[in-house]
Design a protein around this motif. Sequence first.
Motif, mmCIF file in Angstrom:
data_model
loop_
_atom_site.group_PDB
_atom_site.id
_atom_site.type_symbol
_atom_site.label_atom_id
_atom_site.label_comp_id
_atom_site.label_asym_id
_atom_site.label_seq_id
_atom_site.Cartn_x
_atom_site.Cartn_y
_atom_site.Cartn_z
ATOM 1 N N ALA A 261 0.803 -0.326 -0.008
ATOM 2 C CA ALA A 261 -0.062 0.278 -0.126
ATOM 3 C C ALA A 261 0.901 1.193 0.347
ATOM 4 O O ALA A 261 1.801 1.143 0.170
ATOM 5 N N LYS A 262 0.000 2.455 -0.956
ATOM 6 C CA LYS A 262 1.158 3.609 -0.845
ATOM 7 C C LYS A 262 1.897 4.031 0.503
ATOM 8 O O LYS A 262 3.113 4.547 0.989
ATOM 9 N N ASP A 263 1.360 3.621 1.493
ATOM 10 C CA ASP A 263 1.055 4.411 3.069
ATOM 11 C C ASP A 263 1.801 3.321 3.555
ATOM 12 O O ASP A 263 2.723 4.013 4.892
ATOM 13 N N THR A 264 2.229 2.203 3.371
ATOM 14 C CA THR A 264 3.208 1.273 4.503
ATOM 15 C C THR A 264 4.629 2.043 4.353
ATOM 16 O O THR A 264 5.387 2.396 3.592
ATOM 17 N N ASN A 265 4.991 1.974 5.322
ATOM 18 C CA ASN A 265 6.262 2.677 5.826
ATOM 19 C C ASN A 265 7.776 1.672 5.515
ATOM 20 O O ASN A 265 7.581 0.450 6.655
ATOM 21 N N ILE A 266 8.356 2.111 4.817
ATOM 22 C CA ILE A 266 9.230 0.753 4.369
ATOM 23 C C ILE A 266 10.881 1.496 5.351
ATOM 24 O O ILE A 266 11.076 3.041 5.152
ATOM 25 N N ILE A 267 12.008 0.546 6.048
ATOM 26 C CA ILE A 267 12.206 1.543 6.762
ATOM 27 C C ILE A 267 13.703 0.571 6.611
ATOM 28 O O ILE A 267 13.409 -0.962 5.869
ATOM 29 N N VAL A 268 14.514 1.157 6.286
ATOM 30 C CA VAL A 268 16.207 0.863 6.189
ATOM 31 C C VAL A 268 17.231 1.304 7.097
ATOM 32 O O VAL A 268 17.463 2.385 7.372
ATOM 33 N N GLU A 269 17.724 0.281 7.643
ATOM 34 C CA GLU A 269 18.943 0.185 9.030
ATOM 35 C C GLU A 269 19.914 -0.430 8.635
ATOM 36 O O GLU A 269 20.310 -1.122 7.292
ATOM 37 N N ARG A 270 21.066 -0.084 9.616
ATOM 38 C CA ARG A 270 22.411 -0.737 9.312
ATOM 39 C C ARG A 270 22.052 -2.061 10.089
ATOM 40 O O ARG A 270 22.168 -1.607 11.358
ATOM 41 N N ASP A 271 23.052 -2.901 10.067
ATOM 42 C CA ASP A 271 23.945 -3.898 10.886
ATOM 43 C C ASP A 271 24.872 -3.788 11.310
ATOM 44 O O ASP A 271 25.516 -2.174 11.014
ATOM 45 N N ARG A 272 25.995 -4.618 12.181
ATOM 46 C CA ARG A 272 26.841 -3.900 12.583
ATOM 47 C C ARG A 272 28.191 -4.058 11.582
ATOM 48 O O ARG A 272 29.295 -3.593 12.038
ATOM 49 N N ASN A 273 28.143 -4.765 10.214
ATOM 50 C CA ASN A 273 28.529 -4.485 9.045
ATOM 51 C C ASN A 273 28.433 -3.550 7.993
ATOM 52 O O ASN A 273 28.797 -3.025 7.652
ATOM 53 N N ASP A 274 27.852 -2.684 8.443
ATOM 54 C CA ASP A 274 26.718 -1.048 7.940
ATOM 55 C C ASP A 274 26.443 -1.512 6.533
ATOM 56 O O ASP A 274 26.110 -0.770 5.481
ATOM 57 N N ASP A 275 25.907 -3.022 6.646
ATOM 58 C CA ASP A 275 25.274 -3.501 5.573
ATOM 59 C C ASP A 275 23.546 -3.297 5.798
ATOM 60 O O ASP A 275 23.021 -3.380 6.746
ATOM 61 N N PRO A 276 23.097 -3.026 4.469
ATOM 62 C CA PRO A 276 21.903 -2.906 5.001
ATOM 63 C C PRO A 276 20.531 -3.072 5.527
ATOM 64 O O PRO A 276 20.571 -4.551 4.654
#
Length: 537
Positions: A261-276
Amino acid sequence: MTPNQRLTIAVVLSILFFVAYTLIFPPEEIEAAKNTQTDAQSIEKTQGSSTLQPQAVKVEDVVSHEISTDEKMAVNDMSTLVTVTSNNFVMKLDTLGRISSKVLLQDKYNDKDDKHAQLIADAGPKPLFIRFLEPNLNDEASKVPYKTSVSELSLKDGSQKVTLTQELPSLTVTKEILFFADGHYDVKISLSDDKRYFVYLGQRPRITEQMMTVSGAMVYTDDELVTIIEDGDAAGRKTFTGVELISAFDQYSATIMYGFAKDTNIIVERDRNDDPVIYFEALQNMTFSGYVGQKEYKTLHNIDPVLTNAIEYGWFTFASKPLFQLLSWLHGIFGNWGWSIVALTIIIRTILYPLTYKGMVSMQKMKDLSPHIKELQKKYKGDPQRMNAAVMDTYKKHGANPLGGCLPMLLQIPVFFAIYRVLLNAVELQGAEWALWIDDLSRMDSTFILPILMGASMYYQQKLTPNNFTDPMQEKIFKFLPIIFTFFFLTFPSGLVLYWFVNNLFSIAQQFIVNQQFKNAKEAEIAAHKHVEKKDD
C-alpha cells in the motif's frame, strides 16, 4: 599541449576509468567473509538441542529491535516446516515462518564451487520473518513454532498454497502464502488482534563473485526514484513511503518484495557491518508479494513489469537499460547471446561511424601536416605567440582539428561503460554459449584466447592508426596500451571481451577505409600534378 599529447591522454583516460572503477567497486573483502563465518560458528555453538523450541537469547542489536539468537541461526533440516519444489528450485520454510532456504537446480547458476546456488544466507534476517514491537510478545513469538496446513508442495502442476499458523498465548498469527513456479509468491498476514509488528525482507543472496558490481539494498518509489544503499555504506535509519518494491541484491540475484500500500512505511537500517537491513511496518491484515531468484528481465517482466526496475546498472542506467532492450531483441532474432553481442557492437559502431570517421580523418590530416608543423616550430622557435598563430592558420587552411582525433575517443567511453554495465549485470549470460570454446559469456575465458585476440587486434589497430609522436616516451606508452588492456581483460566476462574485440575489428576496417581514401587522394594529386607538368612541357 600538442595534438599527440592530447591523443595519448585520451587513450590513457580509458585505462584510468577501469582503475577508478575497480577502486570504487572492489570485490568483497576476505575479512568480511571471515567475520560472517565466525558469526555463524558462534551461533551454532549457542544453538539448543531442539530447534522446534528455540531459546530466546538476547544478543547485540543488529537493528533497532533486539534480534534473538534463533534469528541468526544457520538453517538445518530439523527446523524445516514446509518444502516447496519445482522444476527449477527447492524452497524451504522453517518453524518461525521464514523462507529459510532456496536452492536453484539449474547447473548454469552454480556457485564458484560448482554447487547448486543457495539464495538465502545462513545468518541474518530472512524473508517473511516477523518481529513484534512489544518485547514480551516478541519473546513469546520466538519460542512458539508455526504449524502448517501441508508440509510438501509441488509447483510442477501449477501454483500451490500453504497456511502457516502461530498460536501465541495472547495472539494468533496466520500467514497464507501462494507459491508460483516462476519464483514469486503472494502473502496475506492476519493477526487476531491489532499489534504493532514488522516484516523483514531478508539478507541479499551471496552466491556470485563480485566483479566490480554493486551489492546491497534498493528502494524503488512510485516517483521512479531509485535509492541504493550499498553494503558497507548503510548509516542511520531511513524511512520511505510510496514504495513500489524493495530489493536486497547481488550481481545476478535478488530477494524482492512488492505490492505494498502507498502508505506502508519501509525502513532501512544498518547491521554491525554497516550493511543495509530492510523491513516494513505491517497492518493487522496485510497483503503483499515477493520474489527470490535471478534477475532475469523476461521473468521479472512477466511477473510484474515494475520488478524490472530491480535490475540496476548504476550511473549508466539511463543508457544501459535501452541497450539491454536492444540486446534482448537481437537475441530474439539470433537465439544466441554471443552473436547478439556481435550484432549490438556493429549497430553501435554504425551509429558512431560519422563521429569516429571524422576523428580518423582529422588524425590522418594531422599526420600529413606534421612535417610542415615542425618547420613552423623551428621557424618561430623564439616567438611562441606567432608560432601558435601560424600553426592554427595551417590547421584551419587544411581543415584539420587538433581535437578531432581525441574527442571521438572520449565520447565513446560513456557508450563503452553503458554496454559494460549491461554485460556485467545480465544474468541471461550465465551459462550462455557463443561458439567454439566460449561456453559461458558471464565468466572469464579460462583459455585466455579471447583476451589475447582482443589485445592483438588492438595492437594491429595501432599499427594502422596514423601518429606523429615527437616524444619517444609517449610513443612507448602508446605501444604498451594493448598489453595493459589485455591484462585488464583477462578476468573480465567473455561477453565484455567479445564486445571489445568486435569493436576493434570494426575500427580496423574503418581505418582501412580512411587510409585507402587518403592514399587514393594522394595518388590522384600526384597524377594531376604530373599531368600539369607534362602539359606545361
